[in-house]
Design a protein around this motif. Structure first.
Motif, PDB file in Angstrom:
ATOM      1  N   PRO A 171       2.006  23.004  -8.659  1.00 48.96           N
ATOM      2  CA  PRO A 171       1.685  24.361  -9.112  1.00 48.96           C
ATOM      3  C   PRO A 171       2.697  24.933 -10.099  1.00 48.96           C
ATOM      4  O   PRO A 171       2.320  25.607 -11.058  1.00 48.96           O
ATOM      5  N   ALA A 172       3.973  24.666  -9.903  1.00 51.84           N
ATOM      6  CA  ALA A 172       4.994  25.267 -10.767  1.00 51.84           C
ATOM      7  C   ALA A 172       4.845  24.840 -12.218  1.00 51.84           C
ATOM      8  O   ALA A 172       5.087  25.627 -13.139  1.00 51.84           O
ATOM      9  N   THR A 173       4.434  23.576 -12.453  1.00 58.90           N
ATOM     10  CA  THR A 173       4.289  23.102 -13.827  1.00 58.90           C
ATOM     11  C   THR A 173       2.850  23.160 -14.323  1.00 58.90           C
ATOM     12  O   THR A 173       2.604  23.239 -15.528  1.00 58.90           O
ATOM     13  N   ALA A 174       1.880  23.122 -13.381  1.00 60.32           N
ATOM     14  CA  ALA A 174       0.472  23.098 -13.790  1.00 60.32           C
ATOM     15  C   ALA A 174      -0.113  24.496 -13.979  1.00 60.32           C
ATOM     16  O   ALA A 174      -1.024  24.682 -14.791  1.00 60.32           O
ATOM     17  N   ALA A 175       0.373  25.489 -13.233  1.00 59.00           N
ATOM     18  CA  ALA A 175      -0.189  26.838 -13.350  1.00 59.00           C
ATOM     19  C   ALA A 175      -0.081  27.390 -14.775  1.00 59.00           C
ATOM     20  O   ALA A 175      -1.048  27.979 -15.271  1.00 59.00           O
ATOM     21  N   PRO A 176       1.043  27.218 -15.485  1.00 57.42           N
ATOM     22  CA  PRO A 176       1.082  27.689 -16.876  1.00 57.42           C
ATOM     23  C   PRO A 176       0.068  26.988 -17.777  1.00 57.42           C
ATOM     24  O   PRO A 176      -0.446  27.600 -18.716  1.00 57.42           O
ATOM     25  N   VAL A 177      -0.236  25.727 -17.491  1.00 58.91           N
ATOM     26  CA  VAL A 177      -1.236  24.997 -18.278  1.00 58.91           C
ATOM     27  C   VAL A 177      -2.611  25.606 -18.047  1.00 58.91           C
ATOM     28  O   VAL A 177      -3.379  25.841 -18.998  1.00 58.91           O
ATOM     29  N   VAL A 214       0.852  -1.188   0.000  1.00 58.09           N
ATOM     30  CA  VAL A 214       0.000   0.000   0.000  1.00 58.09           C
ATOM     31  C   VAL A 214       0.889   1.239   0.000  1.00 58.09           C
ATOM     32  O   VAL A 214       1.782   1.368   0.846  1.00 58.09           O
ATOM     33  N   THR A 215       0.642   2.141  -0.934  1.00 60.93           N
ATOM     34  CA  THR A 215       1.241   3.477  -0.870  1.00 60.93           C
ATOM     35  C   THR A 215       0.095   4.488  -0.778  1.00 60.93           C
ATOM     36  O   THR A 215      -0.967   4.278  -1.362  1.00 60.93           O
ATOM     37  N   PRO A 216       0.273   5.571  -0.035  1.00 65.72           N
ATOM     38  CA  PRO A 216      -0.851   6.438   0.342  1.00 65.72           C
ATOM     39  C   PRO A 216      -1.177   7.533  -0.681  1.00 65.72           C
ATOM     40  O   PRO A 216      -1.109   8.713  -0.385  1.00 65.72           O
ATOM     41  N   HIS A 217      -1.559   7.105  -1.891  1.00 63.09           N
ATOM     42  CA  HIS A 217      -1.965   8.026  -2.965  1.00 63.09           C
ATOM     43  C   HIS A 217      -0.895   9.105  -3.190  1.00 63.09           C
ATOM     44  O   HIS A 217      -1.182  10.307  -3.178  1.00 63.09           O
ATOM     45  N   ILE A 218       0.326   8.641  -3.408  1.00 64.51           N
ATOM     46  CA  ILE A 218       1.438   9.571  -3.611  1.00 64.51           C
ATOM     47  C   ILE A 218       2.129   9.349  -4.962  1.00 64.51           C
ATOM     48  O   ILE A 218       3.199   9.908  -5.213  1.00 64.51           O
ATOM     49  N   ALA A 219       1.514   8.551  -5.845  1.00 63.01           N
ATOM     50  CA  ALA A 219       2.170   8.230  -7.113  1.00 63.01           C
ATOM     51  C   ALA A 219       2.481   9.478  -7.922  1.00 63.01           C
ATOM     52  O   ALA A 219       3.548   9.596  -8.517  1.00 63.01           O
ATOM     53  N   ALA A 220       1.561  10.407  -7.949  1.00 61.90           N
ATOM     54  CA  ALA A 220       1.776  11.624  -8.735  1.00 61.90           C
ATOM     55  C   ALA A 220       0.926  12.739  -8.155  1.00 61.90           C
ATOM     56  O   ALA A 220      -0.175  12.509  -7.668  1.00 61.90           O
ATOM     57  N   GLU A 221       1.443  13.924  -8.223  1.00 62.43           N
ATOM     58  CA  GLU A 221       0.774  15.092  -7.659  1.00 62.43           C
ATOM     59  C   GLU A 221       0.806  16.212  -8.690  1.00 62.43           C
ATOM     60  O   GLU A 221       1.795  16.388  -9.409  1.00 62.43           O
ATOM     61  N   THR A 222      -0.299  16.949  -8.779  1.00 55.84           N
ATOM     62  CA  THR A 222      -0.286  18.144  -9.615  1.00 55.84           C
ATOM     63  C   THR A 222       0.560  19.207  -8.922  1.00 55.84           C
ATOM     64  O   THR A 222       0.302  19.563  -7.777  1.00 55.84           O
TER      65      THR A 222
END
Length: 312
Positions: A282-288, A272-280
């Protein structure tokens, strides 16, 4: 990628996300779109767009009659797409940082499965005969070939794995054998590492049931950082007891946080890993997000618009 030629237009944007998200996101969004007036409350009629993530305070979108776009900060939109009050265009987040993080998570666990890292207990036993094959001899299947699936497949093929992608669209992916969903049973028969990256839709829930799991070879691994609803929980526990698969790495669950008494925690065949596979990020998502807001205000096509009928 954001379009640098798209003009900045004045707009007023409502931010609706979980408590604490404002401090992380507001500076990055403001830097990506300096002319934007970003706020957490106000008269709904004055907003041109909404930036949204689950946990925000907007549940009724009806008063936001002038909103031209609801931009999700999450890749998954299952918590909002069925909201009957949402009639405005909805865009999901496709963040290059999230894709990179997901590919790294999946590749890391795929390598752990491939190399048999858990075999080598530090117990004084010399297990020299357990040598893994080279990556091209290890069949990997990526179930779901959206942005995250393609990024994961690209990283795995770069290492040398033989990758098959299961895709609803059938869009070609360089270096990957792409198969339709109707071929899933046959693909599972030879899959040694199965990576699940499908969205949560009525068509994907319990897609991996007892019948599907039983087709996996003994010794195979499942890595699921996609959606917890994809796999039948009880069927997975029974399949693990039978060695098909041998191990499951699970990052997403039907209930989160995963309850402390859930049988997944105690099963020797589950990590079990606690939903940490990938995170949005801000530095890369804000320009999108900023690029999509510019497009909406300029009357240009919005990227990653959600198909309401398909649910993503």
């Amino acid at each position: 990628m954001p379009d640098p030629a798209m003009p900045d237009l004045p707009l007023t944007v409502r931010f609706s996300a979980s408590e604490g998200a404002w401090d992380a996101w507001a500076p990055a969004l403001q830097a990506a779109l300096p002319g934007m007036r970003l706020s957490r409350d106000g008269d709904p009629a004055r907003f041109d767009a909404i930036i949204y993530a689950p946990g925000g305070d907007i549940t009724d979108f009806t008063p936001y009659r002038n909103v031209r776009l609801v931009q999700s900060l999450w890749a998954g939109v299952e918590r909002i797409v069925t909201n009957p009050t949402l009639t405005q265009p909805l865009a999901r987040m496709v963040d290059p940082g999230l894709a990179q993080g997901m590919a790294e998570y999946c590749t890391g666990w795929a390598m752990r499965a491939h190399l048999g890292m858990d075999r080598y207990a530090q117990d004084g036993v010399w297990r020299h005969g357990q040598i893994p094959p080279l990556a091209p001899a290890r069949p990997v299947t990526v179930l779901g070939m959206g942005e995250l699936g393609r990024a994961t497949a690209a990283m795995l093929t770069a290492i040398g794995f033989s990758v098959t992608g299961i895709s609803a669209s059938g869009r070609p992916v360089p270096g990957v054998t792409v198969q339709p969903v109707t071929a899933l049973d046959q693909v599972l028969d030879t899959t040694q590492i199965l990576i699940c990256l499908l969205p949560d839709t009525p068509d994907t829930r319990n897609l991996l049931d007892a019948r599907g799991l039983s087709r996996l070879p003994k010794g195979s691994w499942i890595i699921n950082p996609g959606r917890g609803t994809l796999i039948d929980d009880q069927a997975l526990l029974r399949a693990l007891d039978q060695g098909r698969p041998a191990h499951a790495v699970l990052d997403v669950f039907r209930a989160e946080p995963l309850p402390a008494d859930h049988p997944f925690w105690a099963h020797p065949g589950i990590t079990v890993t606690p939903h940490i596979a990938a995170e949005t990020r801000p530095a890369t998502a804000a320009p999108v997000a900023a690029d999509n807001l510019r497009r909406a205000m300029a009357g240009q096509p919005v990227r990653h618009l959600v198909d309401r009928a398909r649910g993503y």
